[in-house]
Design a protein around this motif. Structure first.
Motif, PDB file in Angstrom:
ATOM      1  N   LYS A 167      10.038  -7.938 -14.142  1.00 55.28           N
ATOM      2  CA  LYS A 167       8.649  -8.125 -13.703  1.00 55.28           C
ATOM      3  C   LYS A 167       8.570  -7.818 -12.211  1.00 55.28           C
ATOM      4  CE  LYS A 167       7.343 -10.016 -17.622  1.00 55.28           C
ATOM      5  NZ  LYS A 167       7.259  -9.098 -18.685  1.00 55.28           N
ATOM      6  N   PRO A 168       7.560  -7.046 -11.785  1.00 56.73           N
ATOM      7  CA  PRO A 168       7.443  -6.733 -10.368  1.00 56.73           C
ATOM      8  C   PRO A 168       7.126  -7.977  -9.544  1.00 56.73           C
ATOM      9  CG  PRO A 168       5.656  -5.699 -11.623  1.00 56.73           C
ATOM     10  CD  PRO A 168       6.539  -6.418 -12.589  1.00 56.73           C
ATOM     11  N   ASN A 169       7.710  -8.041  -8.362  1.00 55.95           N
ATOM     12  CA  ASN A 169       7.472  -9.135  -7.437  1.00 55.95           C
ATOM     13  C   ASN A 169       6.169  -8.849  -6.694  1.00 55.95           C
ATOM     14  OD1 ASN A 169       7.372 -10.691  -5.070  1.00 55.95           O
ATOM     15  ND2 ASN A 169       9.611 -10.823  -4.966  1.00 55.95           N
ATOM     16  N   PRO A 170       5.121  -9.687  -6.852  1.00 53.23           N
ATOM     17  CA  PRO A 170       3.827  -9.412  -6.222  1.00 53.23           C
ATOM     18  C   PRO A 170       3.899  -9.331  -4.693  1.00 53.23           C
ATOM     19  CG  PRO A 170       3.663 -11.308  -7.697  1.00 53.23           C
ATOM     20  CD  PRO A 170       5.088 -10.892  -7.657  1.00 53.23           C
ATOM     21  N   ILE A 228       3.813  -5.703   0.163  1.00 56.27           N
ATOM     22  CA  ILE A 228       4.488  -5.155   1.342  1.00 56.27           C
ATOM     23  C   ILE A 228       4.620  -3.643   1.218  1.00 56.27           C
ATOM     24  CG2 ILE A 228       6.703  -5.059   2.552  1.00 56.27           C
ATOM     25  CD1 ILE A 228       6.955  -8.091   1.912  1.00 56.27           C
ATOM     26  N   LEU A 229       5.014  -3.176   0.040  1.00 55.97           N
ATOM     27  CA  LEU A 229       5.149  -1.732  -0.183  1.00 55.97           C
ATOM     28  C   LEU A 229       3.798  -1.030  -0.098  1.00 55.97           C
ATOM     29  CD1 LEU A 229       7.727  -1.740  -3.100  1.00 55.97           C
ATOM     30  CD2 LEU A 229       8.137  -1.109  -0.722  1.00 55.97           C
ATOM     31  N   LYS A 230       2.763  -1.639  -0.656  1.00 54.76           N
ATOM     32  CA  LYS A 230       1.418  -1.054  -0.594  1.00 54.76           C
ATOM     33  C   LYS A 230       0.960  -0.935   0.861  1.00 54.76           C
ATOM     34  CE  LYS A 230      -3.377  -1.860  -1.924  1.00 54.76           C
ATOM     35  NZ  LYS A 230      -3.844  -1.514  -0.613  1.00 54.76           N
ATOM     36  N   ALA A 286       2.812  -0.781   3.541  1.00 52.21           N
ATOM     37  CA  ALA A 286       3.620   0.228   4.227  1.00 52.21           C
ATOM     38  C   ALA A 286       3.153   1.634   3.869  1.00 52.21           C
ATOM     39  CB  ALA A 286       5.093   0.046   3.877  1.00 52.21           C
ATOM     40  N   LEU A 287       2.836   1.859   2.597  1.00 57.88           N
ATOM     41  CA  LEU A 287       2.356   3.180   2.177  1.00 57.88           C
ATOM     42  C   LEU A 287       0.983   3.481   2.768  1.00 57.88           C
ATOM     43  CD1 LEU A 287       3.497   3.331  -1.532  1.00 57.88           C
ATOM     44  CD2 LEU A 287       4.306   4.753   0.357  1.00 57.88           C
ATOM     45  N   ASP A 288       0.127   2.472   2.810  1.00 61.08           N
ATOM     46  CA  ASP A 288      -1.197   2.665   3.415  1.00 61.08           C
ATOM     47  C   ASP A 288      -1.069   3.029   4.887  1.00 61.08           C
ATOM     48  OD1 ASP A 288      -2.422   2.121   1.019  1.00 61.08           O
ATOM     49  OD2 ASP A 288      -2.949   0.045   1.541  1.00 61.08           O
ATOM     50  N   GLU A 289      -0.185   2.344   5.584  1.00 59.44           N
ATOM     51  CA  GLU A 289       0.023   2.612   7.004  1.00 59.44           C
ATOM     52  C   GLU A 289       0.626   4.003   7.221  1.00 59.44           C
ATOM     53  OE1 GLU A 289       2.708   0.913  10.663  1.00 59.44           O
ATOM     54  OE2 GLU A 289       2.005  -0.516   9.167  1.00 59.44           O
ATOM     55  N   ALA A 290       1.580   4.364   6.380  1.00 61.68           N
ATOM     56  CA  ALA A 290       2.241   5.660   6.524  1.00 61.68           C
ATOM     57  C   ALA A 290       1.307   6.814   6.192  1.00 61.68           C
ATOM     58  CB  ALA A 290       3.474   5.720   5.626  1.00 61.68           C
ATOM     59  N   SER A 291       0.352   6.582   5.299  1.00 61.82           N
ATOM     60  CA  SER A 291      -0.536   7.667   4.896  1.00 61.82           C
ATOM     61  C   SER A 291      -1.828   7.708   5.710  1.00 61.82           C
ATOM     62  CB  SER A 291      -0.869   7.556   3.410  1.00 61.82           C
ATOM     63  OG  SER A 291      -1.590   6.380   3.156  1.00 61.82           O
ATOM     64  N   ALA A 292      -1.978   6.774   6.642  1.00 59.66           N
ATOM     65  CA  ALA A 292      -3.175   6.769   7.486  1.00 59.66           C
ATOM     66  C   ALA A 292      -3.205   8.029   8.353  1.00 59.66           C
ATOM     67  CB  ALA A 292      -3.193   5.526   8.373  1.00 59.66           C
ATOM     68  N   ILE A 293      -4.391   8.516   8.607  1.00 59.65           N
ATOM     69  CA  ILE A 293      -4.547   9.721   9.410  1.00 59.65           C
ATOM     70  C   ILE A 293      -4.181   9.389  10.853  1.00 59.65           C
ATOM     71  CG2 ILE A 293      -6.198  11.413  10.284  1.00 59.65           C
ATOM     72  CD1 ILE A 293      -7.728  11.045   7.652  1.00 59.65           C
ATOM     73  N   VAL A 294      -3.306  10.197  11.418  1.00 63.97           N
ATOM     74  CA  VAL A 294      -2.893  10.017  12.797  1.00 63.97           C
ATOM     75  C   VAL A 294      -3.933  10.689  13.670  1.00 63.97           C
ATOM     76  CG1 VAL A 294      -1.092  10.522  14.490  1.00 63.97           C
ATOM     77  CG2 VAL A 294      -0.475  10.026  12.104  1.00 63.97           C
ATOM     78  N   PRO A 295      -4.500   9.966  14.633  1.00 63.02           N
ATOM     79  CA  PRO A 295      -5.524  10.574  15.480  1.00 63.02           C
ATOM     80  C   PRO A 295      -4.934  11.714  16.305  1.00 63.02           C
ATOM     81  CG  PRO A 295      -4.986   8.362  16.248  1.00 63.02           C
ATOM     82  CD  PRO A 295      -4.234   8.583  14.979  1.00 63.02           C
ATOM     83  N   HIS A 296      -5.708  12.758  16.430  1.00 61.36           N
ATOM     84  CA  HIS A 296      -5.287  13.952  17.169  1.00 61.36           C
ATOM     85  C   HIS A 296      -5.467  13.708  18.670  1.00 61.36           C
ATOM     86  CE1 HIS A 296      -4.441  18.115  17.954  1.00 61.36           C
ATOM     87  NE2 HIS A 296      -5.573  18.228  18.636  1.00 61.36           N
ATOM     88  N   ASP A 297      -4.441  13.992  19.426  1.00 65.17           N
ATOM     89  CA  ASP A 297      -4.520  13.826  20.896  1.00 65.17           C
ATOM     90  C   ASP A 297      -5.203  15.053  21.460  1.00 65.17           C
ATOM     91  OD1 ASP A 297      -4.228  13.205  23.535  1.00 65.17           O
ATOM     92  OD2 ASP A 297      -2.031  13.405  23.558  1.00 65.17           O
ATOM     93  N   GLU A 298      -6.442  14.889  21.918  1.00 66.22           N
ATOM     94  CA  GLU A 298      -7.215  16.024  22.403  1.00 66.22           C
ATOM     95  C   GLU A 298      -6.678  16.575  23.722  1.00 66.22           C
ATOM     96  OE1 GLU A 298     -11.423  15.552  22.213  1.00 66.22           O
ATOM     97  OE2 GLU A 298     -11.266  14.356  20.373  1.00 66.22           O
TER      98      GLU A 298
END
Length: 84
Positions: free
Chosen positions: A56-59, A64-66, A68-80
């Motif tokens: 059974k998955p540990n909630p 924590i994994l969700k 981390a994935l959300d943070e990793a897939s967030a759009i990185v702002p472009h340095d103008e």
């Protein structure tokens, strides 16, 4: 979503798990070297049946994994100010 194992049925084995026969554990004895190959709780050869006793998955870990994935897939702002 329902678990696919909840609906497992096979007329040939009275509904018992095809992998462990309904015992909940399976043995994987190496070359028949066990002293007691019929012991389904052997510390060396037996393990939980993955078919009818899935882990059974540990909630907490799932969250924590969700995160981390959300943070990793967030759009990185472009340095103008940066030049290509």
């Amino acid at each position: 979503m329902s678990d696919p194992h909840d609906h497992y049925h096979d007329d040939f084995d009275d509904g018992d798990c095809w992998n462990c026969g309904g015992e909940g554990r399976v043995n994987h004895c190496i070359d028949g070297c066990c002293v007691d190959t019929d012991d389904i709780y052997c510390d060396y050869c037996s393990k939980r049946c993955d078919v009818c006793q899935p882990v059974k998955p540990n909630p907490e870990l799932q969250q924590i994994l969700k995160d981390a994935l959300d943070e990793a897939s967030a759009i990185v702002p472009h340095d103008e100010g940066a030049h290509d």
